[in-house]
Design an enzyme around this catalytic site. Sequence first.
Site, PDB file in Angstrom:
ATOM      1  NE  ARG A 115      -4.407  -1.995   1.940  1.00 52.40           N
ATOM      2  CZ  ARG A 115      -4.634  -2.664   2.713  1.00 52.40           C
ATOM      3  NH1 ARG A 115      -4.005  -2.434   4.018  1.00 52.40           N
ATOM      4  NH2 ARG A 115      -5.464  -3.655   2.583  1.00 52.40           N
ATOM      5  CE  LYS A 137       0.279  13.394 -15.327  1.00 53.06           C
ATOM      6  NZ  LYS A 137      -0.168  13.606 -16.923  1.00 53.06           N
ATOM      7  CD  GLU A 179       7.924  15.710 -23.208  1.00 53.37           C
ATOM      8  OE1 GLU A 179       7.363  16.707 -22.925  1.00 53.37           O
ATOM      9  OE2 GLU A 179       7.360  14.585 -23.722  1.00 53.37           O
ATOM     10  CE  LYS A 217       6.246  17.118 -15.762  1.00 56.65           C
ATOM     11  NZ  LYS A 217       6.436  15.791 -16.281  1.00 56.65           N
ATOM     12  CD  GLU A 227      -2.883  15.815 -17.099  1.00 55.04           C
ATOM     13  OE1 GLU A 227      -3.471  15.189 -18.188  1.00 55.04           O
ATOM     14  OE2 GLU A 227      -1.916  15.347 -16.811  1.00 55.04           O
ATOM     15  NE  ARG A 231       0.928  16.862 -14.197  1.00 57.71           N
ATOM     16  CZ  ARG A 231       1.585  16.187 -13.305  1.00 57.71           C
ATOM     17  NH1 ARG A 231       1.196  16.306 -11.921  1.00 57.71           N
ATOM     18  NH2 ARG A 231       2.593  15.360 -13.461  1.00 57.71           N
ATOM     19  CG  ASN A 235      -1.245  16.090 -21.506  1.00 59.39           C
ATOM     20  OD1 ASN A 235      -0.598  14.920 -21.495  1.00 59.39           O
ATOM     21  ND2 ASN A 235      -2.222  16.122 -20.884  1.00 59.39           N
ATOM     22  CG  HIS A 238       2.624  14.410 -24.815  1.00 55.99           C
ATOM     23  ND1 HIS A 238       3.357  15.385 -25.109  1.00 55.99           N
ATOM     24  CD2 HIS A 238       3.478  13.700 -23.926  1.00 55.99           C
ATOM     25  CE1 HIS A 238       4.425  15.587 -24.533  1.00 55.99           C
ATOM     26  NE2 HIS A 238       4.472  14.464 -24.052  1.00 55.99           N
ATOM     27  CG  HIS A 242       1.155   9.600 -25.609  1.00 56.66           C
ATOM     28  ND1 HIS A 242       0.639  10.142 -24.546  1.00 56.66           N
ATOM     29  CD2 HIS A 242       2.494   9.664 -25.470  1.00 56.66           C
ATOM     30  CE1 HIS A 242       1.507  10.078 -23.506  1.00 56.66           C
ATOM     31  NE2 HIS A 242       2.634  10.001 -24.133  1.00 56.66           N
ATOM     32  CG  HIS A 259       7.947  10.065 -24.970  1.00 56.10           C
ATOM     33  ND1 HIS A 259       6.444   9.632 -25.023  1.00 56.10           N
ATOM     34  CD2 HIS A 259       8.162  11.197 -24.253  1.00 56.10           C
ATOM     35  CE1 HIS A 259       6.112  10.939 -24.400  1.00 56.10           C
ATOM     36  NE2 HIS A 259       6.832  11.776 -24.200  1.00 56.10           N
TER      37      HIS A 259
END
Length: 355
Positions: A115, A137, A179, A217, A227, A231, A235, A238, A242, A259
């Site tokens: 946990r 993230k 990025e 960032k 987000e 935020r 993206n 992306h 993506h 990426h």
Amino acid sequence: MQPIQATNYSVYFNQDCYTFLDSFLEENNYSKLFILVDSNTNENCLPHFLSLVATEIVIEIIEIESGEAHKNIESCIQLWESLTELGGDRKSLIINVGGGVITDIGGFVASTFKRGIDFINVPTTLLGMVDASIGGKNGVDLGNLKNQIGVINSPKAVLIDTIYLETLPQNEMRSGLAEMLKHGLIFDKEYWTKFNDLGNLSSDDLDDLIYQSVEIKNAIVMQDPTENGIRKALNFGHTLGHAIESYFLENPLKTTLLHGEAIAVGMILESFISMKKELITLDEYLEIKTTINSIFERVVFDENDLDPIIDLLIHDKKNEYGTIQFALLDGIGKIKLNQQADNKLITAAFDDYKT
């Protein structure tokens, strides 16, 4: 370089990384220290890292295969089992030494084992330093769909030592640059212009650019950790990037893209959409397209590629109520959220990219 204060943790640079880490390990009574690496960082980065860590805590090294193809639940199961077999408990610490795949999966495994146990990120790629390890993230891919499973959970620290960049091939360095370019395009026009002539950059210049990229960032993430608003600006490039990355990953006839290589294409495509929506000028679009194409090789798309790429857009995490949401440029250095583009406009962007 002064540490950068993020939400619940700090980002340290170069020699300060190890000063912090030694004090942190001394102050915290961890039962065991697990270091997660991949096959590349085990060979090229771990010896340097271990040579600078002073602790009496028992250290266990856990290695996984390198590459995006291994960022999945199957790898997580293996890691949870390894932690269990090696005596991991709630008072263990995981240090993730590697690129974005390692920090993403390592943070997720740490956040879910027992946990949740503590973890620290030590990014060893440019992409990891300026993007993947910052912002909390953590997650894995679901099949070929990027980052579908995960949590937002902060590390205890991020340690950025740019000496690890000396181990990278040029394509990995370019991947990270994507990025950094994005951060300028969405947040700081002056920062963007620094990339118009990369030929004159020194290693000190690169350190400063990395520092500024982390600042950008972090400034965005601190305004919107989960987000729900600004935020989403991160993206940019992306949504299509993506989808392209996922399509090239699953298609055996395609060469897998890094990426940053996919995001570079995505930024050009989404800049075209921004132009067509009259959010940026033609001159701004051509400046973006020219700069990115001067750094990245052109990716070849066949007519048969477009429909499956567009079909993948529905899985983008920003989508709401089945509507595809883009973060588009509103001039260089600014962003406009929750924008839509129909398939005809997306196809036109691909057509322009090919020219």
